[in-house]
Design a protein around this motif. Structure first.
Motif, PDB file in Angstrom:
ATOM      1  N   UNK A  49     -24.750   0.891 -28.110  1.00  0.00           N
ATOM      2  CA  UNK A  49     -24.027  -0.077 -28.843  1.00  0.00           C
ATOM      3  C   UNK A  49     -23.938  -1.521 -27.807  1.00  0.00           C
ATOM      4  N   UNK A  50     -24.863  -1.390 -27.013  1.00  0.00           N
ATOM      5  CA  UNK A  50     -24.936  -2.939 -26.449  1.00  0.00           C
ATOM      6  C   UNK A  50     -25.214  -4.025 -27.198  1.00  0.00           C
ATOM      7  N   UNK A  51     -24.925  -5.221 -26.724  1.00  0.00           N
ATOM      8  CA  UNK A  51     -25.407  -6.325 -27.468  1.00  0.00           C
ATOM      9  C   UNK A  51     -26.776  -6.599 -27.891  1.00  0.00           C
ATOM     10  N   UNK A  52     -27.126  -7.022 -29.200  1.00  0.00           N
ATOM     11  CA  UNK A  52     -28.394  -7.114 -29.598  1.00  0.00           C
ATOM     12  C   UNK A  52     -29.384  -7.983 -28.776  1.00  0.00           C
ATOM     13  N   UNK A  53     -28.740  -8.972 -28.046  1.00  0.00           N
ATOM     14  CA  UNK A  53     -29.802  -9.868 -27.203  1.00  0.00           C
ATOM     15  C   UNK A  53     -30.124  -9.063 -26.153  1.00  0.00           C
ATOM     16  N   UNK A  54     -29.237  -8.238 -25.374  1.00  0.00           N
ATOM     17  CA  UNK A  54     -29.618  -7.460 -24.354  1.00  0.00           C
ATOM     18  C   UNK A  54     -30.546  -6.492 -24.775  1.00  0.00           C
ATOM     19  N   UNK A  55     -30.547  -5.666 -25.847  1.00  0.00           N
ATOM     20  CA  UNK A  55     -31.469  -4.537 -26.363  1.00  0.00           C
ATOM     21  C   UNK A  55     -32.781  -5.251 -26.473  1.00  0.00           C
ATOM     22  N   UNK A  56     -32.938  -6.513 -27.266  1.00  0.00           N
ATOM     23  CA  UNK A  56     -33.894  -7.132 -27.514  1.00  0.00           C
ATOM     24  C   UNK A  56     -34.540  -7.469 -26.005  1.00  0.00           C
ATOM     25  N   UNK A  57     -33.807  -8.054 -25.403  1.00  0.00           N
ATOM     26  CA  UNK A  57     -34.643  -8.416 -23.815  1.00  0.00           C
ATOM     27  C   UNK A  57     -35.169  -7.187 -23.086  1.00  0.00           C
ATOM     28  N   UNK A  58     -34.321  -5.898 -23.235  1.00  0.00           N
ATOM     29  CA  UNK A  58     -34.761  -4.862 -22.659  1.00  0.00           C
ATOM     30  C   UNK A  58     -35.975  -4.376 -23.087  1.00  0.00           C
ATOM     31  N   UNK A  59     -36.273  -4.323 -24.609  1.00  0.00           N
ATOM     32  CA  UNK A  59     -37.463  -3.947 -25.107  1.00  0.00           C
ATOM     33  C   UNK A  59     -38.410  -4.859 -24.744  1.00  0.00           C
ATOM     34  N   UNK A  60     -38.488  -6.106 -24.781  1.00  0.00           N
ATOM     35  CA  UNK A  60     -39.369  -7.113 -24.520  1.00  0.00           C
ATOM     36  C   UNK A  60     -40.134  -6.951 -23.166  1.00  0.00           C
ATOM     37  N   UNK A  61     -39.145  -6.782 -22.287  1.00  0.00           N
ATOM     38  CA  UNK A  61     -39.426  -6.834 -20.833  1.00  0.00           C
ATOM     39  C   UNK A  61     -39.853  -5.486 -20.270  1.00  0.00           C
ATOM     40  N   UNK A  62     -39.836  -4.580 -21.225  1.00  0.00           N
ATOM     41  CA  UNK A  62     -39.974  -2.808 -21.036  1.00  0.00           C
ATOM     42  C   UNK A  62     -39.327  -2.433 -19.579  1.00  0.00           C
ATOM     43  N   UNK A  63     -37.903  -2.821 -19.744  1.00  0.00           N
ATOM     44  CA  UNK A  63     -37.082  -2.468 -18.465  1.00  0.00           C
ATOM     45  C   UNK A  63     -37.248  -1.076 -18.296  1.00  0.00           C
ATOM     46  N   UNK A  64     -37.439  -0.165 -19.372  1.00  0.00           N
ATOM     47  CA  UNK A  64     -37.590   1.367 -19.002  1.00  0.00           C
ATOM     48  C   UNK A  64     -38.340   1.774 -17.881  1.00  0.00           C
ATOM     49  N   UNK A  65     -39.278   0.870 -17.480  1.00  0.00           N
ATOM     50  CA  UNK A  65     -40.171   1.042 -16.534  1.00  0.00           C
ATOM     51  C   UNK A  65     -39.519   0.985 -14.960  1.00  0.00           C
ATOM     52  N   UNK A  66     -38.201   0.222 -15.071  1.00  0.00           N
ATOM     53  CA  UNK A  66     -37.892  -0.165 -13.596  1.00  0.00           C
ATOM     54  C   UNK A  66     -36.448   0.252 -13.691  1.00  0.00           C
ATOM     55  N   UNK A  67     -35.766   0.690 -14.770  1.00  0.00           N
ATOM     56  CA  UNK A  67     -34.360   1.023 -14.958  1.00  0.00           C
ATOM     57  C   UNK A  67     -34.303   2.577 -14.241  1.00  0.00           C
ATOM     58  N   UNK A  68     -33.476   2.323 -13.194  1.00  0.00           N
ATOM     59  CA  UNK A  68     -33.033   3.634 -12.234  1.00  0.00           C
ATOM     60  C   UNK A  68     -32.317   4.630 -13.090  1.00  0.00           C
ATOM     61  N   UNK A  69     -31.847   4.404 -14.279  1.00  0.00           N
ATOM     62  CA  UNK A  69     -31.156   5.411 -14.811  1.00  0.00           C
ATOM     63  C   UNK A  69     -32.206   6.358 -15.696  1.00  0.00           C
ATOM     64  N   UNK A  70     -33.242   5.606 -16.091  1.00  0.00           N
ATOM     65  CA  UNK A  70     -34.123   6.536 -16.872  1.00  0.00           C
ATOM     66  C   UNK A  70     -35.105   7.132 -15.781  1.00  0.00           C
TER      67      UNK A  70
END
Length: 232
Positions: A49-70
């Motif tokens: 349910x995050x705002x679309x711009x943040x979701x897009x940014x997360x995917x573009x930057x591949x933040x799953x690599x650095x996200x401490x939650x993941x």
């Protein structure tokens, strides 16, 4: 919560699952919910349910690599408060700083979920609150979050399976074993009926469970019935 679970079963697509999360967010009055899934084949899926711009940014930057939650939940089996995770790396701090600027709350709780054949998922709830208020909120709703995590994961798996069916056909012996179990026989009774040892029966059951992508024997029986592979 009961209404949400009933509504979730009516979801016909993965997009429908995401739509249900928005309703749950309103009901429980939190900032956001997020469900991340990674199956054994490496396929990724997310509903949030995050705002679309943040979701897009997360995917573009591949933040799953650095996200401490993941990274943190992958090593755990129990719900974890985000404050317990390692936010010390510079990349993680910068990531959170950017997330806060886009409306992500300062508090969070994540529930790791493990499914069949190596599937891994994380269900997170996110909110703006003081530490004391968040601790109180978690105590009140922790069971609700855990229940939601497992049901959402199960529904996502079922829908993904409908889209990309991968189950192999059951052998006659595997089908017989699950049929007798579905009819209420014990493993000992099934083994006697099939004139095999309980050890051999266990091999057939485990083989069927693997083919069906089921988490346990009960799950395997249910999936076999839904697919019409056995008749009770």
């Amino acid at each position: 919560m009961e209404s949400f679970l009933e509504d979730l079963q009516e979801a016909k697509s993965l997009d429908d699952v995401q739509a249900r999360l928005f309703g749950l967010r309103e009901s429980l009055e939190v900032e956001n919910f997020a469900y991340h899934c990674l199956d054994a084949s490496g396929n990724k899926y997310g509903a949030m349910t995050y705002d679309a711009p943040w979701v897009k940014r997360y995917i573009e930057m591949d933040y799953a690599r650095v996200d401490p939650v993941i990274k943190g939940t992958y090593q755990r089996f129990h719900p974890v408060d985000w404050k317990q995770l390692d936010w010390s790396p510079k990349a993680a701090r910068e990531f959170m700083g950017e997330a806060l600027e886009t409306g992500v709350g300062n508090q969070g709780l994540s529930v790791p979920v493990r499914g069949p054949n190596g599937q891994f998922a994380v269900f997170s709830v996110n909110n703006r609150a003081t530490d004391a208020a968040w601790e109180s909120y978690q105590k009140e709703y922790l069971k609700t979050f855990i229940l939601a995590a497992h049901f959402i994961n199960q529904r996502a798996l079922e829908l993904e399976e409908d889209i990309n069916p991968t189950a192999k056909p059951l052998s006659p012996r595997e089908s017989d074993a699950l049929t007798h179990l579905a009819n209420g026989l014990s493993r000992g009774q099934v083994a006697e009926k099939l004139k095999i040892s309980e050890h051999t029966l266990r091999v057939y059951i485990e083989s069927a469970r693997f083919k069906l992508g089921a988490a346990n024997t009960t799950h395997a029986v249910a999936r076999a019935m839904v697919r019409g592979l056995i008749v009770v």
